[in-house]
Write a protein that holds these residues in place. Structure first.
Motif, mmCIF file in Angstrom:
data_model
loop_
_atom_site.group_PDB
_atom_site.id
_atom_site.type_symbol
_atom_site.label_atom_id
_atom_site.label_comp_id
_atom_site.label_asym_id
_atom_site.label_seq_id
_atom_site.Cartn_x
_atom_site.Cartn_y
_atom_site.Cartn_z
ATOM 1 N N HIS A 90 0.807 -1.218 0.000
ATOM 2 C CA HIS A 90 0.000 0.000 0.000
ATOM 3 C C HIS A 90 0.848 1.280 0.000
ATOM 4 O O HIS A 90 0.305 2.370 -0.025
ATOM 5 C CB HIS A 90 -1.008 -0.013 1.159
ATOM 6 C CG HIS A 90 -2.257 -0.767 0.821
ATOM 7 N ND1 HIS A 90 -3.427 -0.683 1.534
ATOM 8 C CD2 HIS A 90 -2.507 -1.640 -0.198
ATOM 9 C CE1 HIS A 90 -4.352 -1.452 0.978
ATOM 10 N NE2 HIS A 90 -3.809 -2.059 -0.063
ATOM 11 N N GLY A 91 2.193 1.111 0.047
ATOM 12 C CA GLY A 91 3.065 2.268 -0.144
ATOM 13 C C GLY A 91 3.789 2.753 1.099
ATOM 14 O O GLY A 91 4.313 3.870 1.113
ATOM 15 N N LYS A 92 3.890 1.903 2.134
ATOM 16 C CA LYS A 92 4.561 2.315 3.375
ATOM 17 C C LYS A 92 6.026 2.662 3.139
ATOM 18 O O LYS A 92 6.509 3.710 3.565
ATOM 19 C CB LYS A 92 4.478 1.191 4.427
ATOM 20 C CG LYS A 92 3.068 0.804 4.808
ATOM 21 C CD LYS A 92 3.036 -0.318 5.831
ATOM 22 C CE LYS A 92 3.610 -1.640 5.331
ATOM 23 N NZ LYS A 92 2.814 -2.258 4.231
ATOM 24 N N LYS A 191 -2.704 7.653 -8.567
ATOM 25 C CA LYS A 191 -3.010 6.547 -9.484
ATOM 26 C C LYS A 191 -4.416 6.630 -10.054
ATOM 27 O O LYS A 191 -5.349 7.084 -9.386
ATOM 28 C CB LYS A 191 -2.867 5.205 -8.751
ATOM 29 C CG LYS A 191 -1.493 4.594 -8.878
ATOM 30 C CD LYS A 191 -1.437 3.236 -8.241
ATOM 31 C CE LYS A 191 -1.670 2.112 -9.239
ATOM 32 N NZ LYS A 191 -1.385 0.805 -8.590
ATOM 33 N N SER A 223 0.820 10.846 -2.133
ATOM 34 C CA SER A 223 1.569 9.972 -3.022
ATOM 35 C C SER A 223 3.034 10.042 -2.621
ATOM 36 O O SER A 223 3.644 11.102 -2.674
ATOM 37 C CB SER A 223 1.414 10.412 -4.476
ATOM 38 O OG SER A 223 2.392 9.747 -5.263
ATOM 39 N N GLY A 224 3.566 8.910 -2.202
ATOM 40 C CA GLY A 224 4.985 8.856 -1.866
ATOM 41 C C GLY A 224 5.831 8.951 -3.127
ATOM 42 O O GLY A 224 7.031 9.192 -3.064
ATOM 43 N N LYS A 225 5.184 8.754 -4.283
ATOM 44 C CA LYS A 225 5.899 8.813 -5.560
ATOM 45 C C LYS A 225 6.070 10.246 -6.026
ATOM 46 O O LYS A 225 7.178 10.658 -6.358
ATOM 47 C CB LYS A 225 5.130 8.019 -6.614
ATOM 48 C CG LYS A 225 5.715 6.640 -6.758
ATOM 49 C CD LYS A 225 5.552 6.074 -8.139
ATOM 50 C CE LYS A 225 6.445 4.849 -8.248
ATOM 51 N NZ LYS A 225 5.746 3.751 -8.917
HETATM 52 P P1 GDP Z 1 4.710 -1.387 1.139
HETATM 53 O O1 GDP Z 1 4.623 -2.873 0.945
HETATM 54 O O2 GDP Z 1 3.498 -0.889 1.875
HETATM 55 O O3 GDP Z 1 5.976 -0.940 1.765
HETATM 56 O O4 GDP Z 1 4.576 -0.733 -0.330
HETATM 57 P P2 GDP Z 1 5.704 -0.116 -1.243
HETATM 58 O O5 GDP Z 1 6.094 1.245 -0.788
HETATM 59 O O6 GDP Z 1 6.804 -1.093 -1.404
HETATM 60 O O7 GDP Z 1 4.902 0.077 -2.611
HETATM 61 C C1 GDP Z 1 4.358 -1.006 -3.323
HETATM 62 C C2 GDP Z 1 4.266 -0.681 -4.795
HETATM 63 O O8 GDP Z 1 3.407 0.438 -4.999
HETATM 64 C C3 GDP Z 1 5.600 -0.278 -5.403
HETATM 65 O O9 GDP Z 1 5.652 -0.802 -6.713
HETATM 66 C C4 GDP Z 1 5.556 1.213 -5.438
HETATM 67 O O10 GDP Z 1 6.331 1.759 -6.474
HETATM 68 C C5 GDP Z 1 4.071 1.491 -5.650
HETATM 69 N N1 GDP Z 1 3.686 2.758 -5.016
HETATM 70 C C6 GDP Z 1 3.882 3.101 -3.715
HETATM 71 N N2 GDP Z 1 3.396 4.325 -3.475
HETATM 72 C C7 GDP Z 1 2.891 4.783 -4.633
HETATM 73 C C8 GDP Z 1 2.243 5.994 -4.994
HETATM 74 O O11 GDP Z 1 2.025 6.927 -4.216
HETATM 75 N N3 GDP Z 1 1.843 6.103 -6.307
HETATM 76 C C9 GDP Z 1 2.031 5.104 -7.204
HETATM 77 N N4 GDP Z 1 1.601 5.305 -8.453
HETATM 78 N N5 GDP Z 1 2.640 3.957 -6.876
HETATM 79 C C10 GDP Z 1 3.062 3.781 -5.621
#
Ligand code: GDP
Ligand code: MG
Length: 369
Positions: A90-92, A191, A223-225
């Motif tokens: 989920h983007g942590k 997204k 958005s962390g991106k």
């Molecule tokens: P975690 O498992 O919660 O730590 O999630 P991650 O940070 O590793 O993110 C999982 C996937 O989602 C990765 O492929 C990231 O690039 C993507 N992602 C994370 N945050 C965002 C965001 O804000 N926007 C988009 N488009 N993709 C994201």
């Protein structure tokens, strides 16, 4: 000493802190936390519940944390300590990476942030936020299992295109049980197919009521991106922390928690979060059965600093033994005292092992204080 903390007493008796607190609540004690300090009489009463007889021995002095119930209103504000939780993917990590890049160390030292278990972000307003560097609730649970209540605020990450999932629900459960306030970060807001309203509705089904849905939990689309909403998220954390009025003395004996311990090229190190007091090189500290005369304090860029204040993550070297992650760190007045406390604790943990069997046959006699 006539006092013992709840977590120490649970440790002495050999019961998991959560179970111990539950038992105290069953006995009628209210709002008990691991850090509460019990007087000898109360400790004796609770120990009796576990078939332990308290023998009050003030000859074997240990180090003691200050009671948690002090009036902090006149003390300086301290940064909040934040843990990021939420469902996998989920983007942590992406959010933490974004934050780490804006950390104090990164801004001062060209973006090189070392992993020391936590890092600080400085807001333009001059307010700092400390983030624990390990996402997910396993770290949170692990710390709590060891009796460490290090987190002030949980940021619950829920992806805008995926909404509430099993680990989201788990995280809500853990934060609620720990009575830690939550801020919702609705992630991946950049997204296609994002649906923040669905996230808010789904959260309310699970007891998290956000602002537009009849509650007072803040929810921020991020958005962390792209960085969208991230500053708003930080501002929401600062605002909540100001409302919760996190304050701590900078002049009392140092107290804190060990977050991680490892060995680096320059020796044994432990990263810690200071809870009270100001830690400086030369200070003597004890954590569990390890002690140190602090040689160098480093921030998350690996740069030597002259002091660490409450809420600040810091890497400490000068340890004689490797301290355990999650152990409480307390200042000792002298090296001799530190050694005495460690010896006492080692001796205590030997008798403790015997104690567990003795409890089983209901005749344990243990030295408590
Ligand atoms: P975690 O498992 O919660 O730590 O999630 P991650 O940070 O590793 O993110 C999982 C996937 O989602 C990765 O492929 C990231 O690039 C993507 N992602 C994370 N945050 C965002 C965001 O804000 N926007 C988009 N488009 N993709 C994201
Ligand atoms: Mg991750």
């Amino acid at each position: 000493p006539e006092f013992i903390s709840v977590s120490n007493l649970a440790d002495v008796i050999g019961v998991r802190p959560a179970q111990f607190v539950q038992r105290m609540e069953d006995m009628g004690f209210e709002e008990i936390t691991y850090r509460d300090i019990l007087d000898a009489e109360t400790a004796g009463l609770v120990a009796a519940e576990f078939n332990y007889e308290a023998i009050f021995d003030s000859g074997k002095a240990d180090l003691h944390a200050a009671p948690e119930l002090e009036d902090t209103s006149g003390l300086p504000p301290r940064p909040p300590v934040v843990t990021i939780m939420g469902h996998v993917d989920h983007g942590k990590t992406t959010i933490l990476d974004w934050l780490r890049k804006s950390s104090v160390a990164a801004s001062e030292h060209g973006g090189i942030t070392q992993h020391i278990g936590a890092f600080s972000v400085m807001m333009p307003s001059g307010k700092a936020i400390t983030f624990l560097d390990t996402p997910g609730h396993s770290a949170f649970l692990e710390m709590r299992r060891r009796g460490a209540d290090v987190t002030d605020i949980v940021v619950l990450v829920v992806a805008a295109d995926d909404s509430v999932k099993p680990q989201t629900i788990e995280a809500i459960k853990h934060a609620t049980q720990a009575k830690v306030p939550v801020i919702v970060a609705i992630s991946k807001i950049d997204k296609e197919g994002n649906n923040p309203d669905r996230v808010k509705g789904d959260l309310s089904v699970h007891g998290i009521h956000v602002e537009d849905y009849g509650g007072d939990v803040q929810a921020i689309g991020v958005s962390g991106k792209t960085g969208q909403g991230m500053v708003e998220l930080e501002e929401a954390i600062v605002a909540l922390s100001e409302m919760l009025d996190h304050r701590a003395s900078t002049t009392c004996n140092v107290e804190g928690w060990v977050i991680e311990a490892s060995t680096k090229s320059y020796g044994r190190v432990a990263s810690a979060l200071i809870r009270r007091g100001t830690l400086r090189p030369g200070d003597i500290i004890v954590a569990g059965t390890a002690w140190a005369r602090v040689r160098t304090l480093r921030n998350e860029a690996g740069v030597a600093i002259s002091e660490a204040t409450p809420g600040m993550p810091v890497e400490i070297d000068g340890w004689r033994e490797q301290p355990g992650a999650g152990t409480e760190l307390l200042q000792a007045p002298t090296e001799q005292k530190a050694k005495d406390v460690v010896d006492y604790r080692l001796e205590k943990s030997d008798t403790q092992k015997m104690g567990i069997d003795m409890v089983a046959i209901n005749e344990a006699r243990r030295e408590l204080l």
